[in-house]
Design a protein around this motif. Sequence first.
Motif, PDB file in Angstrom:
ATOM      1  N   ILE A  35       0.874  -0.514   0.039  1.00 36.12           N
ATOM      2  CA  ILE A  35       0.443   0.453  -0.128  1.00 36.12           C
ATOM      3  C   ILE A  35       0.907   1.529   0.049  1.00 36.12           C
ATOM      4  O   ILE A  35       0.882   1.744  -0.842  1.00 36.12           O
ATOM      5  N   LEU A  36       1.561   1.606   0.820  1.00 34.56           N
ATOM      6  CA  LEU A  36       2.877   2.682   0.803  1.00 34.56           C
ATOM      7  C   LEU A  36       3.386   2.570  -0.411  1.00 34.56           C
ATOM      8  O   LEU A  36       3.765   3.393  -0.991  1.00 34.56           O
ATOM      9  N   ASP A  37       4.130   1.598  -1.489  1.00 31.06           N
ATOM     10  CA  ASP A  37       3.980   2.054  -2.633  1.00 31.06           C
ATOM     11  C   ASP A  37       5.608   3.212  -2.695  1.00 31.06           C
ATOM     12  O   ASP A  37       5.270   3.703  -3.712  1.00 31.06           O
ATOM     13  N   ARG A  38       6.003   2.538  -1.792  1.00 28.81           N
ATOM     14  CA  ARG A  38       7.478   3.741  -2.071  1.00 28.81           C
ATOM     15  C   ARG A  38       6.810   5.297  -2.014  1.00 28.81           C
ATOM     16  O   ARG A  38       7.953   6.420  -1.701  1.00 28.81           O
ATOM     17  N   ASN A  39       5.887   5.693  -1.260  1.00 28.82           N
ATOM     18  CA  ASN A  39       5.601   6.837  -1.286  1.00 28.82           C
ATOM     19  C   ASN A  39       5.676   7.101   0.615  1.00 28.82           C
ATOM     20  O   ASN A  39       4.747   7.328   1.509  1.00 28.82           O
ATOM     21  N   PHE A  40       6.749   7.264   0.670  1.00 32.43           N
ATOM     22  CA  PHE A  40       7.457   7.531   1.493  1.00 32.43           C
ATOM     23  C   PHE A  40       6.906   9.521   2.882  1.00 32.43           C
ATOM     24  O   PHE A  40       7.172   9.969   3.484  1.00 32.43           O
ATOM     25  N   HIS A  41       6.579  10.165   1.583  1.00 29.57           N
ATOM     26  CA  HIS A  41       5.657  11.776   2.737  1.00 29.57           C
ATOM     27  C   HIS A  41       5.063  10.908   3.324  1.00 29.57           C
ATOM     28  O   HIS A  41       3.511  10.604   2.577  1.00 29.57           O
ATOM     29  N   ALA A  42       4.419  11.497   4.099  1.00 34.57           N
ATOM     30  CA  ALA A  42       3.255  11.947   5.207  1.00 34.57           C
ATOM     31  C   ALA A  42       2.866  13.242   5.465  1.00 34.57           C
ATOM     32  O   ALA A  42       3.505  13.935   5.316  1.00 34.57           O
ATOM     33  N   GLU A  43       1.930  13.566   4.743  1.00 36.05           N
ATOM     34  CA  GLU A  43       1.118  14.659   5.713  1.00 36.05           C
ATOM     35  C   GLU A  43       1.474  15.147   6.829  1.00 36.05           C
ATOM     36  O   GLU A  43       1.118  16.503   7.020  1.00 36.05           O
ATOM     37  N   LYS A  44       0.702  14.211   8.231  1.00 37.33           N
ATOM     38  CA  LYS A  44       0.772  14.751   8.827  1.00 37.33           C
ATOM     39  C   LYS A  44       1.548  13.749   9.688  1.00 37.33           C
ATOM     40  O   LYS A  44       1.781  12.170   9.420  1.00 37.33           O
ATOM     41  N   PRO A  45       2.224  13.554  11.173  1.00 38.82           N
ATOM     42  CA  PRO A  45       2.519  12.382  11.953  1.00 38.82           C
ATOM     43  C   PRO A  45       0.943  11.315  11.999  1.00 38.82           C
ATOM     44  O   PRO A  45       0.114  11.644  12.951  1.00 38.82           O
ATOM     45  N   GLY A  46       1.709  10.265  12.497  1.00 43.78           N
ATOM     46  CA  GLY A  46       0.690   9.301  12.939  1.00 43.78           C
ATOM     47  C   GLY A  46      -0.089   8.728  12.247  1.00 43.78           C
ATOM     48  O   GLY A  46      -0.541   8.030  12.258  1.00 43.78           O
ATOM     49  N   CYS A  47       0.246   8.897  10.550  1.00 43.80           N
ATOM     50  CA  CYS A  47      -0.418   8.194   9.510  1.00 43.80           C
ATOM     51  C   CYS A  47       0.329   7.205   8.182  1.00 43.80           C
ATOM     52  O   CYS A  47       0.047   6.579   8.326  1.00 43.80           O
TER      53      CYS A  47
ATOM     54  N   ASP B  22       8.209   7.518  12.377  1.00 45.36           N
ATOM     55  CA  ASP B  22       7.147   8.085  11.833  1.00 45.36           C
ATOM     56  C   ASP B  22       7.657   8.934  10.576  1.00 45.36           C
ATOM     57  O   ASP B  22       8.736   9.136  10.899  1.00 45.36           O
ATOM     58  N   LEU B  23       6.833   8.427   8.917  1.00 49.08           N
ATOM     59  CA  LEU B  23       7.441   8.840   8.194  1.00 49.08           C
ATOM     60  C   LEU B  23       7.456  10.353   8.401  1.00 49.08           C
ATOM     61  O   LEU B  23       7.953  10.440   7.419  1.00 49.08           O
ATOM     62  N   PHE B  24       6.839  10.624   9.244  1.00 51.40           N
ATOM     63  CA  PHE B  24       6.094  12.245   8.780  1.00 51.40           C
ATOM     64  C   PHE B  24       7.292  12.958   9.680  1.00 51.40           C
ATOM     65  O   PHE B  24       7.689  14.355   8.915  1.00 51.40           O
ATOM     66  N   HIS B  25       8.128  12.087  10.124  1.00 47.81           N
ATOM     67  CA  HIS B  25       8.961  13.616  11.012  1.00 47.81           C
ATOM     68  C   HIS B  25      10.765  12.476  10.908  1.00 47.81           C
ATOM     69  O   HIS B  25      11.399  12.659  11.934  1.00 47.81           O
ATOM     70  N   ASP B  26      10.051  11.425  10.729  1.00 46.89           N
ATOM     71  CA  ASP B  26      11.536  10.311  10.790  1.00 46.89           C
ATOM     72  C   ASP B  26      12.077  10.052  12.595  1.00 46.89           C
ATOM     73  O   ASP B  26      13.159   9.263  12.716  1.00 46.89           O
ATOM     74  N   GLU B  27      11.047  10.035  13.590  1.00 48.20           N
ATOM     75  CA  GLU B  27      11.359   9.592  14.593  1.00 48.20           C
ATOM     76  C   GLU B  27      11.427   8.076  14.713  1.00 48.20           C
ATOM     77  O   GLU B  27      10.458   7.880  14.625  1.00 48.20           O
TER      78      GLU B  27
ATOM     79  N   ARG C  23       7.772  22.104  16.273  1.00 48.34           N
ATOM     80  CA  ARG C  23       6.927  22.874  16.475  1.00 48.34           C
ATOM     81  C   ARG C  23       5.782  23.196  15.287  1.00 48.34           C
ATOM     82  O   ARG C  23       5.116  24.454  15.489  1.00 48.34           O
ATOM     83  N   TRP C  24       5.948  22.401  14.398  1.00 47.46           N
ATOM     84  CA  TRP C  24       5.336  21.669  13.658  1.00 47.46           C
ATOM     85  C   TRP C  24       3.505  21.256  14.503  1.00 47.46           C
ATOM     86  O   TRP C  24       2.231  21.928  14.560  1.00 47.46           O
ATOM     87  N   GLU C  25       3.599  20.822  15.572  1.00 48.59           N
ATOM     88  CA  GLU C  25       2.258  21.450  16.591  1.00 48.59           C
ATOM     89  C   GLU C  25       1.663  22.500  16.974  1.00 48.59           C
ATOM     90  O   GLU C  25       1.347  22.683  17.624  1.00 48.59           O
ATOM     91  N   GLY C  26       3.090  23.159  17.526  1.00 49.63           N
ATOM     92  CA  GLY C  26       3.011  24.568  17.731  1.00 49.63           C
ATOM     93  C   GLY C  26       1.699  25.464  17.148  1.00 49.63           C
ATOM     94  O   GLY C  26       1.155  26.518  17.080  1.00 49.63           O
ATOM     95  N   GLN C  27       2.168  24.950  15.192  1.00 53.30           N
ATOM     96  CA  GLN C  27       1.794  25.436  14.171  1.00 53.30           C
ATOM     97  C   GLN C  27       0.182  25.105  14.039  1.00 53.30           C
ATOM     98  O   GLN C  27      -1.272  25.906  13.793  1.00 53.30           O
ATOM     99  N   TRP C  28      -0.378  23.881  14.173  1.00 52.67           N
ATOM    100  CA  TRP C  28      -1.273  23.135  13.396  1.00 52.67           C
ATOM    101  C   TRP C  28      -1.739  22.281  14.670  1.00 52.67           C
ATOM    102  O   TRP C  28      -3.056  21.630  14.736  1.00 52.67           O
TER     103      TRP C  28
END
Length: 305
Positions: free
Chosen positions: A122-134, A160-165, A290-295
Amino acid sequence: MREQKELQFAFIEANAKDYPVTDLVELTDVSRAGYYKWKNRGGGSMQANQDEQLYSYLWKLHQEHRGTLGRKRMKIALKETYDIQAGEMRVARIMRQYGLRCKIRQKRYMKRHDSHHKVANILDRNFHAEKPGCKFAIDITYLPVQQGVNKFLYLCAIKDLFHDEVVAYALGPRQDMALVYEVLEGLKEKTFVKGAILHSDQGTQFTNAGYQMRVQEMGLTPSMSRRGNCWDNACIENFFSHAKCEMACFFEDAKTASEVQYAITEYIHYYNHKRIHTKLQTNPVHFIERWEGQWGTRGTAKATA
């Protein structure tokens, strides 16, 4: 004539552990009975001497290549370096006899039973995530241990692929299901989107029906790389690569299992809290703060499994 027979007997002796004596006799001018008479007279000592001579070359190659040669590459190195022709099975037997073990993890091909199933990529090498935890990736690697009974520790980690943690990880002496389940328990404590993707390769731990059931019970969607395609799971392989390379810069004296365990624990904290990631232009924890502070944490939900 006698010397020729001795050589033929020695040839049979050298290959008797790998092939039937009956088949080997047919390749020579001696008889099966003659071979066993020769062996009972102590003729096998000639083969022992020849093995010992070959071992001296194997040991030199083992040292030169820092223990990274298996039987296939050792056979090639013998021919390339010393112009010595030796069968692969003989090389393997002598290496095993004298304890010359390849330090690199060998591929293990296991027959998959009905309880092991593949799932779609399903991921199909789409490593970009729009938000954390997805989108998450999970995998297992090994860490060499120089001193002690266990030669390796195994690290199972989820990223987590959103921010690499690295949001969950576990260490153990075996790469079994208990290790994987421990990591999943750690992920339960994190916040993720219902139906979030958890991507893995086709390792037996991840094709296990129990693992897939546990993932689905947690409200996650399993995804799996194509067989034999490491690039499909490159999103977490790069963490393992960085860890093995950079950990030695911080903990070069880590030799025992407890020292290696301490080193990887400290490194993961460094990786999450201090290491500058080019993609993020900062470390993962600072980026998510920083992201959570903004969004805020909009669109996420606490795991309920």
